[in-house]
Design a protein around this motif. Structure first.
Motif, PDB file in Angstrom:
ATOM      1  N   ALA A 179      -2.196  17.004   4.087  1.00  0.00           N
ATOM      2  CA  ALA A 179      -1.927  17.898   2.969  1.00  0.00           C
ATOM      3  C   ALA A 179      -1.017  17.251   1.935  1.00  0.00           C
ATOM      4  N   GLU A 180      -0.245  16.300   2.368  1.00  0.00           N
ATOM      5  CA  GLU A 180       0.524  15.434   1.467  1.00  0.00           C
ATOM      6  C   GLU A 180       0.587  14.052   2.119  1.00  0.00           C
ATOM      7  N   PHE A 181       0.320  13.028   1.359  1.00  0.00           N
ATOM      8  CA  PHE A 181       0.547  11.665   1.851  1.00  0.00           C
ATOM      9  C   PHE A 181       0.804  10.770   0.654  1.00  0.00           C
ATOM     10  N   SER A 182       1.520   9.698   0.896  1.00  0.00           N
ATOM     11  CA  SER A 182       1.812   8.740  -0.162  1.00  0.00           C
ATOM     12  C   SER A 182       2.663   7.621   0.430  1.00  0.00           C
ATOM     13  N   THR A 183       2.963   6.642  -0.402  1.00  0.00           N
ATOM     14  CA  THR A 183       3.864   5.570   0.013  1.00  0.00           C
ATOM     15  C   THR A 183       4.906   5.313  -1.060  1.00  0.00           C
ATOM     16  N   ALA A 184       6.115   5.075  -0.624  1.00  0.00           N
ATOM     17  CA  ALA A 184       7.158   4.621  -1.534  1.00  0.00           C
ATOM     18  C   ALA A 184       6.894   3.164  -1.900  1.00  0.00           C
ATOM     19  N   PRO A 185       7.484   2.676  -2.972  1.00  0.00           N
ATOM     20  CA  PRO A 185       7.302   1.274  -3.344  1.00  0.00           C
ATOM     21  C   PRO A 185       8.208   0.359  -2.524  1.00  0.00           C
ATOM     22  N   ASP A 186       7.868  -0.907  -2.552  1.00  0.00           N
ATOM     23  CA  ASP A 186       8.757  -1.950  -2.050  1.00  0.00           C
ATOM     24  C   ASP A 186       9.209  -2.743  -3.271  1.00  0.00           C
ATOM     25  N   PRO A 187      10.455  -2.553  -3.730  1.00  0.00           N
ATOM     26  CA  PRO A 187      10.901  -3.233  -4.952  1.00  0.00           C
ATOM     27  C   PRO A 187      10.773  -4.748  -4.877  1.00  0.00           C
ATOM     28  N   ALA A 188      10.849  -5.301  -3.668  1.00  0.00           N
ATOM     29  CA  ALA A 188      10.761  -6.747  -3.520  1.00  0.00           C
ATOM     30  C   ALA A 188       9.318  -7.250  -3.536  1.00  0.00           C
ATOM     31  N   ASP A 189       8.354  -6.342  -3.357  1.00  0.00           N
ATOM     32  CA  ASP A 189       6.954  -6.744  -3.290  1.00  0.00           C
ATOM     33  C   ASP A 189       6.095  -5.611  -3.839  1.00  0.00           C
ATOM     34  N   PRO A 190       5.961  -5.499  -5.160  1.00  0.00           N
ATOM     35  CA  PRO A 190       5.211  -4.396  -5.758  1.00  0.00           C
ATOM     36  C   PRO A 190       3.765  -4.293  -5.280  1.00  0.00           C
ATOM     37  N   GLY A 191       3.154  -5.415  -4.934  1.00  0.00           N
ATOM     38  CA  GLY A 191       1.772  -5.394  -4.482  1.00  0.00           C
ATOM     39  C   GLY A 191       1.566  -4.703  -3.155  1.00  0.00           C
ATOM     40  N   ARG A 192       2.640  -4.425  -2.455  1.00  0.00           N
ATOM     41  CA  ARG A 192       2.533  -3.796  -1.147  1.00  0.00           C
ATOM     42  C   ARG A 192       1.926  -2.390  -1.233  1.00  0.00           C
ATOM     43  N   GLN A 193       2.249  -1.666  -2.300  1.00  0.00           N
ATOM     44  CA  GLN A 193       1.659  -0.341  -2.486  1.00  0.00           C
ATOM     45  C   GLN A 193       0.145  -0.435  -2.648  1.00  0.00           C
ATOM     46  N   LYS A 194      -0.310  -1.406  -3.416  1.00  0.00           N
ATOM     47  CA  LYS A 194      -1.756  -1.606  -3.609  1.00  0.00           C
ATOM     48  C   LYS A 194      -2.433  -1.836  -2.271  1.00  0.00           C
ATOM     49  N   ASP A 195      -1.883  -2.721  -1.450  1.00  0.00           N
ATOM     50  CA  ASP A 195      -2.470  -3.016  -0.148  1.00  0.00           C
ATOM     51  C   ASP A 195      -2.485  -1.778   0.743  1.00  0.00           C
ATOM     52  N   TRP A 196      -1.422  -0.968   0.665  1.00  0.00           N
ATOM     53  CA  TRP A 196      -1.307   0.240   1.499  1.00  0.00           C
ATOM     54  C   TRP A 196      -2.478   1.177   1.248  1.00  0.00           C
ATOM     55  N   TYR A 197      -2.776   1.416  -0.020  1.00  0.00           N
ATOM     56  CA  TYR A 197      -3.886   2.317  -0.350  1.00  0.00           C
ATOM     57  C   TYR A 197      -5.236   1.694  -0.031  1.00  0.00           C
ATOM     58  N   GLU A 198      -5.360   0.399  -0.246  1.00  0.00           N
ATOM     59  CA  GLU A 198      -6.654  -0.240  -0.002  1.00  0.00           C
ATOM     60  C   GLU A 198      -7.031  -0.239   1.478  1.00  0.00           C
ATOM     61  N   GLN A 199      -6.063  -0.034   2.355  1.00  0.00           N
ATOM     62  CA  GLN A 199      -6.345   0.033   3.791  1.00  0.00           C
ATOM     63  C   GLN A 199      -7.021   1.344   4.189  1.00  0.00           C
ATOM     64  N   ILE A 200      -6.930   2.355   3.358  1.00  0.00           N
ATOM     65  CA  ILE A 200      -7.326   3.706   3.766  1.00  0.00           C
ATOM     66  C   ILE A 200      -8.793   3.807   4.190  1.00  0.00           C
ATOM     67  N   PRO A 201      -9.763   3.290   3.432  1.00  0.00           N
ATOM     68  CA  PRO A 201     -11.158   3.459   3.860  1.00  0.00           C
ATOM     69  C   PRO A 201     -11.460   2.874   5.241  1.00  0.00           C
ATOM     70  N   LYS A 202     -10.819   1.756   5.594  1.00  0.00           N
ATOM     71  CA  LYS A 202     -11.049   1.177   6.921  1.00  0.00           C
ATOM     72  C   LYS A 202     -10.316   1.950   8.012  1.00  0.00           C
ATOM     73  N   ALA A 203      -9.169   2.526   7.660  1.00  0.00           N
ATOM     74  CA  ALA A 203      -8.383   3.257   8.656  1.00  0.00           C
ATOM     75  C   ALA A 203      -8.924   4.659   8.904  1.00  0.00           C
ATOM     76  N   ALA A 204      -9.529   5.266   7.888  1.00  0.00           N
ATOM     77  CA  ALA A 204      -9.935   6.672   7.985  1.00  0.00           C
ATOM     78  C   ALA A 204     -10.842   6.986   9.172  1.00  0.00           C
ATOM     79  N   PRO A 205     -11.862   6.165   9.478  1.00  0.00           N
ATOM     80  CA  PRO A 205     -12.712   6.502  10.621  1.00  0.00           C
ATOM     81  C   PRO A 205     -11.986   6.471  11.961  1.00  0.00           C
ATOM     82  N   HIS A 206     -10.811   5.852  12.015  1.00  0.00           N
ATOM     83  CA  HIS A 206     -10.022   5.859  13.241  1.00  0.00           C
ATOM     84  C   HIS A 206      -9.178   7.128  13.361  1.00  0.00           C
TER      85      HIS A 206
END
Length: 366
Positions: free
Chosen positions: A289-316
């Motif tokens: 009902a709510e989900f999200s990720t905080a940023p990593d100030p030292a590695d901004p690309g980490r948020q991008k990777d976090w979301y891109e994992q979702i389609p592969k993780a969802a079937p699990h």
């Protein structure tokens, strides 16, 4: 869906086989290709044919999950403008729009199904969260509120003045809506009352809707999913007869909550998902009902990777049938949980393109 195409054997290969051997070889290849085709058809990141994936009466999509979001009002006061702007950024229409209301019974925040919600509901599903509080600032700014109290809700003190008018408005709307009474109740006690009082209040609202003939509501019981609240969440469950979906609100807060542990998408969701499956219901559909990720100030690309994992993780997480992005900052440093800009937007936009999150909508909103 992509198709697998085989090639003809080279002449030199064909000449090395006799008739029987060639037939056996071709049969073997055919079996392998059939197996490969079956595997490809059942890949978790590929959506089956739409005809087999029509949502159920309780709005459960059999073949994947709904893609939704909570989007704050635009500066001009329009929710419609805010949602349209968000959708333009992410490159798709949301399946589900999540909104929050108090029990003030005022047009600003206490009227269920505002004109904006009705407009958005023409081609999207709506998720309405209704809190037994009166917000002291517009749209719950700064999270200040006055509790009405679960005991008074359960006793019927607000039936005629608050509950009945809103129930009738939902009934008149006609389309089926998701509905959550006092989401994250595990963080509302003891201020709002005891777990037993919450159960009584939830059941009372549910039963009052039924008495008034409100049939177009899918009941969502939403808790935080925080695993320090295991005993409390069990005590807050109203029972299978009163709950259609189960909601949980889990995040990768990272530095936002002073945690030094970065949790990837699945790690942030799997523990609560497993606990709810094992301790509350093994069969009811679940909603992030709510989900999200905080940023990593030292590695901004980490948020991008976090979301891109979702389609592969969802079937699990096969019981999860809706994922709702919380697209707003929360108080505190490093707490911008939005996915509408920067690397987070890139990842969220990519995730939303997955066939798993493109399921046929109910006929009433198509």
């Amino acid at each position: 869906m992509r198709r697998h195409t085989g090639g003809r054997p080279a002449p030199s290969a064909a000449r090395r086989f006799g008739g029987t051997e060639l037939l056996l070889a071709l049969a073997t290849v055919g079996a392998l290709l059939a197996g490969l085709a079956t595997w490809w058809i059942n890949r978790p990141d590929e959506a089956p044919a739409a005809g087999d994936c029509a949502p159920t009466k309780l709005l459960e999509p059999p073949c994947g999950a709904w893609w939704g979001a909570y989007v704050p009002y635009a500066k001009n006061g329009s929710l419609t403008d805010a949602v349209h702007s968000f959708e333009k950024k992410i490159g798709r229409r949301l399946d589900l729009v999540y909104t929050y209301h108090d029990m003030s019974n005022t047009p600003r925040d206490g009227v269920l199904l505002t004109p904006d919600e009705r407009e958005l509901g023409k081609d999207r599903m709506l998720m309405l969260a209704w809190e037994s509080t009166v917000w002291t600032e517009p749209h719950h700014k700064n999270y200040t509120e006055r509790q009405l109290g679960w005991s008074k809700v359960a006793a019927g003190d607000y039936d005629r003045t608050i509950i009945d008018p809103q129930a009738e408005r939902i009934k008149a709307y006609g389309k089926t809506v998701f509905f959550s009474f006092d989401q994250e109740s595990d963080f509302r006690t003891p201020a709002a009352g005891t777990p037993a009082q919450f159960v009584a209040a939830y059941r009372h609202v549910h039963d009052r809707f039924e008495q008034l003939g409100v049939k177009n509501v899918v009941w969502v019981w939403t808790v935080s999913g925080y695993l320090g609240h295991e005993k409390l969440m069990k005590e807050l469950y109203p029972g299978d007869a009163y709950v259609d979906w189960i909601g949980m609100d889990q995040y990768n807060y990272y530095l936002c909550h002073r945690s030094t542990n970065w949790l990837d998408f699945r790690s942030s969701q799997q523990p609560s998902y497993t606990w709810l499956r094992e301790n509350i219901s093994r069969t009811k559909p679940l909603m992030m009902a709510e989900f999200s990720t905080a940023p990593d100030p030292a590695d901004p690309g980490r948020q991008k990777d976090w979301y891109e994992q979702i389609p592969k993780a969802a079937p699990h997480l096969p019981g999860v049938k809706a994922m709702v992005q919380w697209d707003s900052p929360v108080p505190g440093p490093d707490c911008d949980l939005r996915a509408d800009h920067g690397p987070a937007l890139q990842g969220y936009r990519t995730a939303g393109e997955a066939p798993y999150f493109h399921q046929p909508l109910p006929a009433e909103v198509r």
